[in-house]
Design an enzyme around this catalytic site. Structure first.
Site, PDB file in Angstrom:
ATOM      1  N   LYS A 175     -31.875   7.480   9.739  1.00  0.00           N
ATOM      2  CA  LYS A 175     -31.477   5.860   9.723  1.00  0.00           C
ATOM      3  C   LYS A 175     -29.556   6.090   9.776  1.00  0.00           C
ATOM      4  CE  LYS A 175     -35.272   4.290  10.502  1.00  0.00           C
ATOM      5  NZ  LYS A 175     -35.555   3.537  11.618  1.00  0.00           N
TER       6      LYS A 175
ATOM      7  N   ASP B 166     -37.629  -0.170   6.905  1.00  0.00           N
ATOM      8  CA  ASP B 166     -36.359  -0.411   6.574  1.00  0.00           C
ATOM      9  C   ASP B 166     -36.427  -0.662   4.955  1.00  0.00           C
ATOM     10  OD1 ASP B 166     -35.225   0.063   8.822  1.00  0.00           O
ATOM     11  OD2 ASP B 166     -35.014  -2.017   9.345  1.00  0.00           O
TER      12      ASP B 166
END
Ligand code: S3P
Length: 435
Positions: free
Chosen positions: A342, A315
């Site tokens: 994502k 992330d």
């Protein structure tokens, strides 16, 4: 809303950031199907986790917010959930959707999972395939995206599954379904991914066996309610670390941050780029390692980012792109194709934003080459992605002129109070209503 950021010098400070998103989601889901009460402190009141809380409430679980970051869950046991009154809307949260799909595959009732435009465009075959092999029946849109219609009343059986992509969400979905399956459920990971599910299941009395890349559990084990102390989220801390590294003469300490080794790739990558980051006061908060992280202004240098660290920093690449832009020389990212699925296509979203701010980025299919330079002022888009918004905001603190990041409401999914936190550190950031 938009952010307007003017070049700023961050001041020396000790700060905290909100609780870990992954751990907060799991506390809600596992606490709900545990026997007895689970008391959570440090809970992340971000929109993603609030969507999971609402989902669990719609399945008949009593969940009470007893303090600013304290939540009490009265678990109903593995077989105590009840049919929801309607479709379950999980907002922007891929973690909620994929883990809930695993949990709901084993129920006696049917359910429908849906989300916002971003979530309803994300790939779900990755969970549908293994869950179907376990005996679940899940219908998606024809391109494998949500809404998901999950049939109830089916008997699940344990399988072994070799994960084709390194994904903690897929691993967790299978393990949660495995609690409802007969026999053994096991997965093998192609690369290590965050292991919060395994740790929390363990803390609730479930026997989860890990042997190298293989993780397995026996179906039918009950969970025991427990206390969950949620560490501060390293993914949110990353934006503050980045700000401190890029600012002149800054020295910022972020307290009580989760440093689970399956999450710390960002620290290793930044340190390899020359970042002055140190960890102090390492300790365990329940089953999760935490530490205070100190980041000081650093001269960063580019290089090739080790692909072995990708799943441990999955992330953090939007923030790492900004670090690379501020580094000397060029930085090559490879093996990060997962970023394209994502909350946005993060490779192209970041390339777009950084190019608008004067940085050369050469995109490849599964990565990018970022050429070090100086950010100039300009106007950029978040592409409805919280981490893109915050990364570009941090770029604004060291740009030559004012940076406007458009459409930043999504920041509340993971880091409510980001603007105030930045302002408290001396970041010249204003939150503007969109015209
Ligand atoms: C998460 C796993 C990661 C990560 C996400 C949170 C989790 O997704 O990107 O923000 O809590 O399990 P993948 O497992 O799909 O890589």
């Amino acid at each position: 809303m938009h952010f307007r950021i003017t070049p700023s010098k961050l001041r020396d400070a000790r700060v905290t950031v909100p609780g870990d998103k992954s751990v907060s989601h799991r506390a809600l889901m596992l606490g709900s199907v545990a026997e007895g009460r689970t008391e959570v402190s440090g809970f992340l009141n971000g929109e993603d986790c609030l969507a999971t809380a609402a989902a669990m409430r719609s399945l008949g679980v009593e969940i009470r917010q007893t303090g600013a970051t304290d939540v009490v869950i009265d678990g109903v046991g593995l077989h105590g959930l009840s049919a929801p009154p309607g479709d379950i809307d999980l907002g922007n949260s891929g973690t909620a959707m994929r883990l809930m799909a695993g949990l709901l595959s084993g129920q006696s009732f049917s359910s429908v999972l849906t989300g916002d435009a971003s979530l309803n465009g994300r790939p779900m075959e990755r969970i549908i395939k293994p869950l179907t092999a376990m005996g679940a029946a899940i219908e998606s849109d024809c391109d494998g995206t949500p809404p998901l219609q999950i049939s109830g009343g089916l008997k699940l059986r344990g399988i072994h599954y070799d994960l084709p992509v390194a994904s903690a969400q897929v691993k967790s979905a299978i393990l949660l379904a495995g609690l409802y399956a007969s026999g053994t459920t096991s997965v093998t990971e192609p690369a290590v991914t965050r292991d919060h599910t395994e740790r929390m299941l363990g803390s609730m009395g479930v026997n989860v066996a890990t042997s190298g890349p293989r993780i397995s559990l026996e179906g039918g084990q009950s969970l025991r309610g427990t206390r969950v102390n949620v560490p501060a989220d390293l993914s949110s801390a990353t934006f503050i670390i980045l700000g401190s590294l890029l600012s002149q003469d800054a020295d910022i300490l972020i307290e009580n941050v989760g440093v689970n080794p399956t999450r710390t790739g960002v620290i290793a990558i930044l340190q390899a780029m020359g970042a002055d980051i140190t960890l102090a006061n390492p300790r365990l908060l329940g089953k999760e390692p935490v530490a205070d992280i100190r980041a000081r202004s650093s001269k960063l240098r580019g290089g090739a980012v080790d692909p072995a660290l990708v799943s441990l920093a999955i992330d953090e690449f939007p923030a790492l792109f900004v670090a690379a832009a501020a580094a000397q020389g060029k930085t090559t990212f490879s093996g990060i194709g997962e970023l394209r699925v994502k909350e946005s296509d993060r490779i192209s979203a970041m390339a777009d934003g950084m190019r608008r701010l004067g940085i050369r980025v050469d995109e490849t299919e599964d990565g990018a080459v970022v050429h070090g330079g100086r950010f100039r002022g300009g106007e950029v888009e978040s592409f409805h992605d919280h981490r893109v918004a915050m990364s570009l905001a941090m770029a604004g603190t060291v740009a030559d002129g004012e940076v406007i990041v458009r459409d930043v409401d999504n920041v509340d999914t993971s880091f409510p109070g980001f603007g105030d936190c930045m302002a408290g550190l001396g970041g010249e950031i204003e939150v503007l209503d969109a015209p």
